[in-house]
Design a protein around this motif. Structure first.
Motif, PDB file in Angstrom:
ATOM      1  N   ASP A  66       0.897  -1.054  -0.167  1.00 47.67           N
ATOM      2  CA  ASP A  66       0.307   0.132  -0.020  1.00 47.67           C
ATOM      3  C   ASP A  66       0.398   1.438   0.026  1.00 47.67           C
ATOM      4  N   THR A  67       0.743   2.235  -0.813  1.00 49.34           N
ATOM      5  CA  THR A  67       1.372   3.260  -0.769  1.00 49.34           C
ATOM      6  C   THR A  67       1.194   4.537  -0.122  1.00 49.34           C
ATOM      7  N   GLY A  68      -0.056   4.461   0.289  1.00 43.40           N
ATOM      8  CA  GLY A  68      -0.891   5.612   1.220  1.00 43.40           C
ATOM      9  C   GLY A  68      -2.361   5.862   0.591  1.00 43.40           C
ATOM     10  N   PRO A  69      -2.570   6.976   1.173  1.00 47.40           N
ATOM     11  CA  PRO A  69      -4.420   7.439   0.525  1.00 47.40           C
ATOM     12  C   PRO A  69      -4.482   6.967  -1.145  1.00 47.40           C
ATOM     13  N   GLY A  70      -5.135   6.565  -1.631  1.00 46.27           N
ATOM     14  CA  GLY A  70      -5.926   7.219  -3.002  1.00 46.27           C
ATOM     15  C   GLY A  70      -6.668   7.728  -3.296  1.00 46.27           C
ATOM     16  N   ASN A  71      -8.065   7.280  -3.237  1.00 47.51           N
ATOM     17  CA  ASN A  71      -9.704   7.810  -2.591  1.00 47.51           C
ATOM     18  C   ASN A  71     -10.091   8.461  -1.791  1.00 47.51           C
ATOM     19  N   CYS A  72      -9.680   7.768  -0.546  1.00 42.94           N
ATOM     20  CA  CYS A  72      -9.820   7.938   0.988  1.00 42.94           C
ATOM     21  C   CYS A  72     -10.595   9.164   1.019  1.00 42.94           C
ATOM     22  N   LEU A  73      -9.401  10.420   1.285  1.00 43.03           N
ATOM     23  CA  LEU A  73      -9.743  11.353   1.466  1.00 43.03           C
ATOM     24  C   LEU A  73     -10.312  12.218   0.850  1.00 43.03           C
ATOM     25  N   LEU A  74     -10.110  12.193  -0.786  1.00 39.94           N
ATOM     26  CA  LEU A  74     -10.928  12.940  -1.498  1.00 39.94           C
ATOM     27  C   LEU A  74     -12.423  12.939  -1.562  1.00 39.94           C
ATOM     28  N   PHE A  97      -5.385   6.656   7.464  1.00 37.54           N
ATOM     29  CA  PHE A  97      -5.927   8.177   6.950  1.00 37.54           C
ATOM     30  C   PHE A  97      -6.971   8.501   6.055  1.00 37.54           C
ATOM     31  N   ASN A  98      -7.269   9.431   7.054  1.00 30.88           N
ATOM     32  CA  ASN A  98      -8.931  10.120   7.623  1.00 30.88           C
ATOM     33  C   ASN A  98      -9.026  11.467   7.361  1.00 30.88           C
TER      34      ASN A  98
END
Length: 370
Positions: free
Chosen positions: A187-195, A246-247
């Motif tokens: 997992d590299t980090g946030p994808g769509n979740c924060l967007l 990541f939220n």
């Protein structure tokens, strides 16, 4: 016919992806697919459960069964739409809905709901579920699991490829052209979740269609620098993460002295930069990048990746035979086949497990197959 069905419910929690695969003769052919809406009240209850610091046991148990029934409805609707019967299906591979993923806790754990007993009973089809915890029991992260599927069907003998899944969290699978080189991914980090969360909070929209809102803003470089300093992004693999990290609470710990649209632009660039940095650090010889997941349809995000990665050819997994929407569901159909054939489904080089293991539990369908 001996098809397998994969079920996937992602971080957006707006629909269940159901895909039927013909996996005979070592091939992978998408036979049928269906996107089954998750009713808004149920999605809201899931979101509240995931956001809560402590689970309400009664609510958790209720949602587990309700979601299992909805997964079964998704399967039955898929069969109706494509004139298939339960007898045409060997098994269902159900990912379930992740409500918490804590691979670095002591002890580590991950929890997916969507009662497989209900799926097997209501469809009559053998169901393979709870596919992450055996890898974790063997010392792994329990994620990412789709890498073995990517390796089996997407590897090239001519090109160094990366498969990039942009779901709520983004992850990469690195597939070297040299067949003797082990596959790896993380997992590299946030994808769509924060967007998604940010636009929901400020515009009451489920997602940023085509990335248009973010594209109209200006990246706040100071904020971007602070976000990119998160220790997870620099940590070496194997690693996995989720919305637990990541939220919006994580985001709000940073100074957000800017317009909501500019912050959306900055969050888009955060996804781009964290993906690009991961590829540059761990897959520097990449020739081709193929994108799957919902982020493949964020045209602003994809264009930004193209600009950032320069020489790397970028396309979606449609070029490899499976549209971006269905790759994750297809992977869990294949993992179900692996389990029923007593073959391992994890890759220890990816997850960090001590050994390759057979994943999941098997919940038998009706004895008469109907």
């Amino acid at each position: 016919m001996a098809y397998f069905i994969g079920l996937m419910s992602g971080t957006s929690m707006d629909a269940i992806d159901a895909a039927a695969l013909d996996l005979r003769d070592n091939a992978c052919r998408l036979v049928a697919c269906h996107s089954h809406p998750i009713p808004y009240p149920l999605g809201e209850r899931l979101q509240r459960l995931i956001r809560s610091e402590t689970f309400n046991v009664r609510e958790l148990g209720s949602l587990d069964v309700e979601l299992g029934r909805l997964f079964a409805d998704a399967v039955k609707q898929l069969l109706r739409e494509h004139t298939l019967t339960p007898g045409d299906i060997t098994a269902i591979g159900s990912h379930g809905q992740t409500v918490f993923h804590a691979p670095d806790d002591d002890p580590p754990f991950t929890l997916q709901i969507g009662d497989p007993n209900s799926i097997a009973q209501l469809t009559g089809i053998t169901t393979v579920a709870d596919l992450r915890r055996r890898d974790m029991a063997a010392g792994g992260q329990g994620a990412p699991l789709a890498t073995a599927f990517h390796d089996r069907y997407f590897r090239s003998g001519k090109h160094n490829r990366v498969i990039l899944n942009i779901g709520g969290i983004a992850n990469i699978t690195v597939l070297a052209a040299d067949q003797d080189t082990s596959v790896f991914g993380f997992d590299t980090g946030p994808g769509n979740c924060l967007l998604d969360n940010w636009i929901q909070q400020h515009r009451d929209e489920r997602f940023d269609r085509d990335g248009a809102w973010g594209a109209g803003g200006t990246v706040n470089n100071a904020l971007l620098f602070r976000l990119l300093a998160d220790p997870y992004l620099a940590a070496p693999p194997p690693k996995s993460t989720g919305r637990e990290h990541f939220n919006l609470h994580w985001l709000q710990q940073h100074s957000l002295d800017d317009s909501p649209q500019n912050i959306q632009a900055t969050l888009t660039q955060l996804t781009v930069e964290s993906i690009a940095a991961a590829i540059e650090a761990h897959a520097p010889h990449t020739d081709e990048l193929f994108i799957c997941g919902g982020g493949a349809y964020n045209s602003h995000l994809v264009r930004s990746l193209e600009q950032r990665l320069g020489r790397i050819s970028i396309a979606t997994t449609s070029e490899l035979g499976i549209a971006p929407d269905w790759v994750e569901a297809a992977a869990f159909a294949w993992l179900a086949q692996q389990t029923l054939e007593n073959r391992p489904g994890n890759l220890p080089d990816v997850t960090g497990a001590s050994e390759a293991v057979i994943l999941g539990g098997v919940y038998a369908g009706h004895l008469d197959g109907q």
